[in-house]
Design a protein around this motif. Structure first.
Motif, PDB file in Angstrom:
ATOM      1  N   GLU A   1      30.330  14.491 -19.849  1.00  0.00           N
ATOM      2  CA  GLU A   1      31.632  13.945 -19.447  1.00  0.00           C
ATOM      3  C   GLU A   1      32.012  14.278 -18.008  1.00  0.00           C
ATOM      4  O   GLU A   1      33.077  13.846 -17.531  1.00  0.00           O
ATOM      5  CB  GLU A   1      32.709  14.469 -20.404  1.00  0.00           C
ATOM      6  N   ARG A   2      31.183  15.025 -17.313  1.00  0.00           N
ATOM      7  CA  ARG A   2      31.543  15.428 -15.949  1.00  0.00           C
ATOM      8  C   ARG A   2      31.448  14.256 -14.978  1.00  0.00           C
ATOM      9  O   ARG A   2      30.747  13.273 -15.214  1.00  0.00           O
ATOM     10  CB  ARG A   2      30.662  16.594 -15.510  1.00  0.00           C
ATOM     11  N   ASP A   3      32.144  14.401 -13.857  1.00  0.00           N
ATOM     12  CA  ASP A   3      32.272  13.301 -12.896  1.00  0.00           C
ATOM     13  C   ASP A   3      30.979  13.011 -12.142  1.00  0.00           C
ATOM     14  O   ASP A   3      30.755  11.887 -11.691  1.00  0.00           O
ATOM     15  CB  ASP A   3      33.375  13.615 -11.883  1.00  0.00           C
ATOM     16  N   THR A   4      30.158  14.028 -11.963  1.00  0.00           N
ATOM     17  CA  THR A   4      28.910  13.872 -11.203  1.00  0.00           C
ATOM     18  C   THR A   4      27.758  14.361 -12.072  1.00  0.00           C
ATOM     19  O   THR A   4      27.795  15.507 -12.553  1.00  0.00           O
ATOM     20  CB  THR A   4      28.954  14.683  -9.898  1.00  0.00           C
ATOM     21  N   THR A   5      26.753  13.502 -12.275  1.00  0.00           N
ATOM     22  CA  THR A   5      25.661  13.847 -13.191  1.00  0.00           C
ATOM     23  C   THR A   5      24.297  13.584 -12.561  1.00  0.00           C
ATOM     24  O   THR A   5      24.158  12.766 -11.643  1.00  0.00           O
ATOM     25  CB  THR A   5      25.768  13.038 -14.495  1.00  0.00           C
TER      26      THR A   5
ATOM     27  N   GLY B   1      27.847   9.247  -9.689  1.00  0.00           N
ATOM     28  CA  GLY B   1      29.238   9.540 -10.037  1.00  0.00           C
ATOM     29  C   GLY B   1      30.077   9.858  -8.824  1.00  0.00           C
ATOM     30  O   GLY B   1      29.949   9.229  -7.774  1.00  0.00           O
ATOM     31  N   ALA B   2      30.929  10.871  -8.959  1.00  0.00           N
ATOM     32  CA  ALA B   2      31.854  11.219  -7.874  1.00  0.00           C
ATOM     33  C   ALA B   2      31.126  11.589  -6.597  1.00  0.00           C
ATOM     34  O   ALA B   2      31.584  11.291  -5.493  1.00  0.00           O
ATOM     35  CB  ALA B   2      32.766  12.365  -8.319  1.00  0.00           C
TER      36      ALA B   2
ATOM     37  N   ASP C   1      30.124  19.653  -7.451  1.00  0.00           N
ATOM     38  CA  ASP C   1      30.146  18.381  -6.732  1.00  0.00           C
ATOM     39  C   ASP C   1      31.128  18.469  -5.569  1.00  0.00           C
ATOM     40  O   ASP C   1      31.635  19.562  -5.236  1.00  0.00           O
ATOM     41  CB  ASP C   1      30.460  17.224  -7.683  1.00  0.00           C
TER      42      ASP C   1
ATOM     43  N   ASN D   1      34.101  17.725  -5.327  1.00  0.00           N
ATOM     44  CA  ASN D   1      35.442  18.154  -5.714  1.00  0.00           C
ATOM     45  C   ASN D   1      35.470  19.583  -6.245  1.00  0.00           C
ATOM     46  O   ASN D   1      36.500  20.043  -6.734  1.00  0.00           O
ATOM     47  CB  ASN D   1      36.003  17.207  -6.774  1.00  0.00           C
TER      48      ASN D   1
ATOM     49  N   GLU E   1      33.843  20.621  -8.800  1.00  0.00           N
ATOM     50  CA  GLU E   1      33.652  20.629 -10.244  1.00  0.00           C
ATOM     51  C   GLU E   1      32.169  20.770 -10.574  1.00  0.00           C
ATOM     52  O   GLU E   1      31.297  20.313  -9.823  1.00  0.00           O
ATOM     53  CB  GLU E   1      34.197  19.334 -10.861  1.00  0.00           C
TER      54      GLU E   1
END
Length: 791
Positions: free
Chosen positions: A42-46, A108-109, A181, A183, A185
């Motif tokens: 579910e994380r923004d960057t994978t 992702g992000a 990432d 951000n 996170e």
């Protein structure tokens, strides 16, 4: 000779990328996954890792892209299996690069920029995951490697520090959620990796059963060294390629043949497809001996490759210097008979070395195959091979040379015949009469110290006329031959590195470029063996070398520029013991001198002022329609290097895309070159130390001192790896092995001859010659170095 081929476990490779099949297996829903895996998804960057479908992507290096039968890489080639395709060229190698950075992409992000302090783990194993591996060496982040995050490409780059990975070895890699990432996170995992990581479902169907077993086995190994498996968002296992095994195995096979008095007994049948008479192999044959001035005056090669290219009469200049100094030097000419493993006909630039033997890995797999074991086993027994000893014994492995094995369906076993650690000995295509020049003091033959000299790219053996007389008059014998496709070994006026550097640096077929270098090394190994073999066979009795003692005082190897790179890989493998003193005595060197040379060839060349833009031009021309159009419109009267410079000035917005392409080219090319590269092969010099003398000139425009952001490229990284004592204006006291840093008053070729028309570098040239004489005579520099010419 107790070593020939090492047969290790072959990686369980599974080529899935690009298969286009996203329905072959039912994947678990996210609700079935463990909570920590759900959170990672579910994380923004994978991590960009997708096993199935048209968007399949596997970060390199990975076991999933290795062939289970022959141990080579197995990359998707999109239907183009020609060796001009970098993916196809890489797929001939027996493992991943030991030295190139590892790049991991994210989606992702996105990622931020800068150094990543923690969260990446790299461990060497005792063996692959097909066996019973345990951790062997835990590499430390920020010590053995650094990790750099790049927002422009959303990637992590793992850059090795100081030393490459070990060859023919097994490694595991993991990234954890400690990596953040842009951000701040934690980064997360992909659905493909989550499927393999999860214990919610155990797969029994292939390929997922193996993929899951490897992933969970890898994470268990990381747990054993203190990494929290729950935190891992990506891991993989990979095998590194062999380094120098063709050099080592070929010299071993050569020693066997010479000991038996019949090289043809080793290179027999299919190993010698043109039925070359090898009786005279590794013999020196002298044709003339003349005074230096007389020999130079009559030397048409010198006229072709040097005098005709110079605005001044070089012969007259050298003869004047010779007479003024009162030199008494004899120049002897002749040929050395050397096996040639490359093609010389129409496919000279498209056909690399071909193995003289079926791959031991493929043979072993056939012997384990119920459908083939009886058939292949019977053929091996008929050839006199003891299959119970094949994996470990040199004598049994040597019997594979020249052998053709046929499968039950009538097809050839191992039709590709790639050169790998499992099939390292190449077929002999011809026996060449390679011209040599020998410089010796005039007078009766004596026990001269012997130096083998190798010239640089686009040059020829005749450049030894510039400096060898000054060395020879000090009681030293200097012998030189041309590199393949250079000088008298040019195939014709066009197929010559003297006319076109890409004849040797074959950018359209990197395996051939690699094997041009490989042939160069094998030629010097051959010349070295020929000196000893001819001495033993009493073929030197009427020559200036009649009284040399090559056993007590083995030769010194001297190389300049590319010749120094060849010299490093040559001596590194020449001094690896075959286990038999008489065999080792054929090849050993007592010292190594490399002038203005470096390692990590492709990145060195990309960073070279002399060759970087030439290479970038050719790479861009093959990859970019925009660049093709630009060259057709604007580069008619420009050189290739000038054309590329003009393009970057006219279209600066295209530079990032071009640089990305060059990085891909560098990764593929260095993967192919690692097996022969001086930086990787230099590790054997650390295992078998001898006196060394390296040098550079400041701001060398041909072989860079170092290349920014390409850590192993250049002269200084190689000298640092070898632990050489730096000699510069702050430290002028030499030790046993030294790295001398000359100032920018000198030029790349000052060692050969002063390059400044005003002779500003003449003092440096004289110092370089004095150092070389001293080093060849006893393997040391016996006096403080004058700081006047140093950086």
């Amino acid at each position: 000779m107790n070593h020939f081929i090492k047969l290790s476990a072959i990686s369980a490779g599974l080529l899935l990328a690009g298969c286009g099949d996203d329905t072959s297996s039912e994947l678990p829903s996210s609700a079935e996954l463990e909570s920590h895996i759900q959170q990672a998804l579910e994380r923004d960057t994978t991590i960009a890792f997708t096993l199935l479908g048209n968007d399949a992507a596997v970060p390199l290096p990975s076991y999933t892209l290795m062939n289970t039968i022959d141990g080579t890489l197995d990359l998707p080639t999109n239907g183009d299996d020609s060796l001009s395709n970098p993916a196809a060229a890489m797929s001939t190698m027996d493992g991943w690069s030991t030295s190139m950075p590892i790049n991991l992409s994210f989606t992702g992000a996105g990622l931020g920029d800068g150094m990543v302090p923690s969260g990446v783990h790299l461990v060497e194993l005792t063996e692959g995951l097909t066996g019973q591996p345990t951790p062997k060496n835990i590499l430390q982040q920020n010590v053995d490697f650094v990790v750099v995050s790049d927002s422009a490409t959303d990637s992590l780059t793992i850059v090795l520090q100081g030393k490459e990975l070990n060859p023919s070895s097994e490694y595991i890699l993991a990234v954890t959620n400690e990596v953040a990432d842009e951000n701040g996170e934690p980064v997360g995992t992909s659905s493909s990796y989550a499927t393999l990581k999860s214990n919610s479902r155990t797969y029994t169907d292939e390929p997922f059963a193996t993929l899951q077993a490897v992933t969970q086995g890898t994470e268990a190994l990381f747990s054993a060294v203190g990494v929290d498996a729950d935190s891992i968002i990506y891991s993989t296992w990979f095998s590194t390629q062999s380094v120098g095994e063709t050099f080592f195995a070929t010299k071993g096979a050569t020693a066997l043949g010479l000991a038996q008095g019949n090289l043809g007994a080793i290179w027999k049948d299919a190993a010698n497809p043109n039925n070359v008479d090898l009786t005279a192999a590794y013999t020196l044959q002298f044709t003339s001996s003349e005074d230096y001035a007389t020999a130079l005056a009559a030397d048409t090669n010198f006229t072709t490759y040097f005098d005709s290219q110079s605005p001044v009469d070089l012969k007259q200049t050298l003869q004047g210097l010779y007479l003024q100094s009162g030199n008494q030097v004899t120049v002897s000419k002749g040929v050395v008979m050397l096996p040639h493993y490359l093609e010389q006909g129409e496919d000279w630039s498209s056909q690399p070395f071909v193995s003289a033997m079926p791959s031991l890995a493929i043979v072993s797999n056939a012997l384990a195959d119920p459908q083939e074991q009886a058939n292949i086993g019977a053929q091996l027994v008929a050839a006199g091979v003891d299959t119970t000893m094949l994996a470990t014994e040199l004598t049994e492995q040597a019997k594979l040379i020249g052998l053709e094995l046929t499968k039950s369906d009538g097809t050839v076993l191992d039709a590709d015949r790639f050169i790998t650690r499992y099939a390292p000995v190449p077929k002999i295509k011809s026996l060449q009469a390679v011209e040599f020049l020998l410089f010796t003091p005039t007078g009766d033959a004596d026990d001269w110290p012997v130096a083998i000299y190798q010239h640089g790219i686009t040059s020829a053996k005749e450049n030894a006329y510039f400096m060898a007389a000054n060395i020879a008059q000090q009681g030293i014998a200097v012998i030189a031959i041309d590199m393949p496709l250079h000088g008298s070994r040019s195939l014709d006026a066009e197929r010559s590195a003297n006319a076109d550097v890409t004849a040797y640096l074959n950018l359209s077929n990197i395996p051939v470029a690699r094997d041009n270098f490989r042939q160069s090394v094998l030629d010097i190994l051959g010349l070295r063996a020929a000196l000893s073999y001819s001495k033993q066979a009493m073929l030197l009795e009427a020559s200036p070398l009649a009284n040399v003692d090559l056993v007590t005082s083995p030769p010194t190897m001297v190389g300049h520029s590319l010749g120094g790179m060849v010299a490093i890989s040559t001596v590194a493998n020449a001094n690896r013991s075959l286990g038999t003193p008489s065999a080792d005595a054929l090849f050993n060197f007592s010292g190594l001198a490399a002038k203005n040379s470096g390692g990590h060839i492709v990145e060195l060349l990309l960073g070279s002022d002399s060759y970087g833009n030439l290479i970038k031009h050719n790479v861009a021309l093959a990859a970019s329609t925009d660049y093709q159009g630009f060259t057709q419109s604007f580069c008619v009267n420009l050189t290739e290097s000038e054309c590329f410079t003009a393009f970057t000035q006219a279209a600066p917005e295209a530079i990032p895309a071009l640089e990305a392409g060059f990085n891909q080219f560098a990764y593929a090319t260095q993967t192919v070159l690692d097996s022969i590269d001086p930086f990787t092969n230099a590790s054997y010099l650390l295992e078998n130390p001898i006196p060394m003398y390296f040098s550079q000139v400041a701001d060398d425009d041909t072989v860079p001192n170092n290349v920014p952001n390409r850590g192993f490229a250049g002269t200084e990284p190689l000298a640092a790896k070898l632990g050489l004592t730096v000699i510069d204006s702050t430290n002028t006291t030499p030790t046993d092995s030294n790295f001398i840093r000359f100032s920018d008053v000198s030029a790349h070729s000052t060692f050969v001859f002063p390059q400044d028309p005003a002779l500003a570098d003449q003092v440096a040239h004289a110092a370089m010659t004095t150092h070389m004489v001293d080093f060849i005579q006893d393997g040391t520099l016996d006096f403080p170095i004058s700081p006047a010419t140093l950086e």
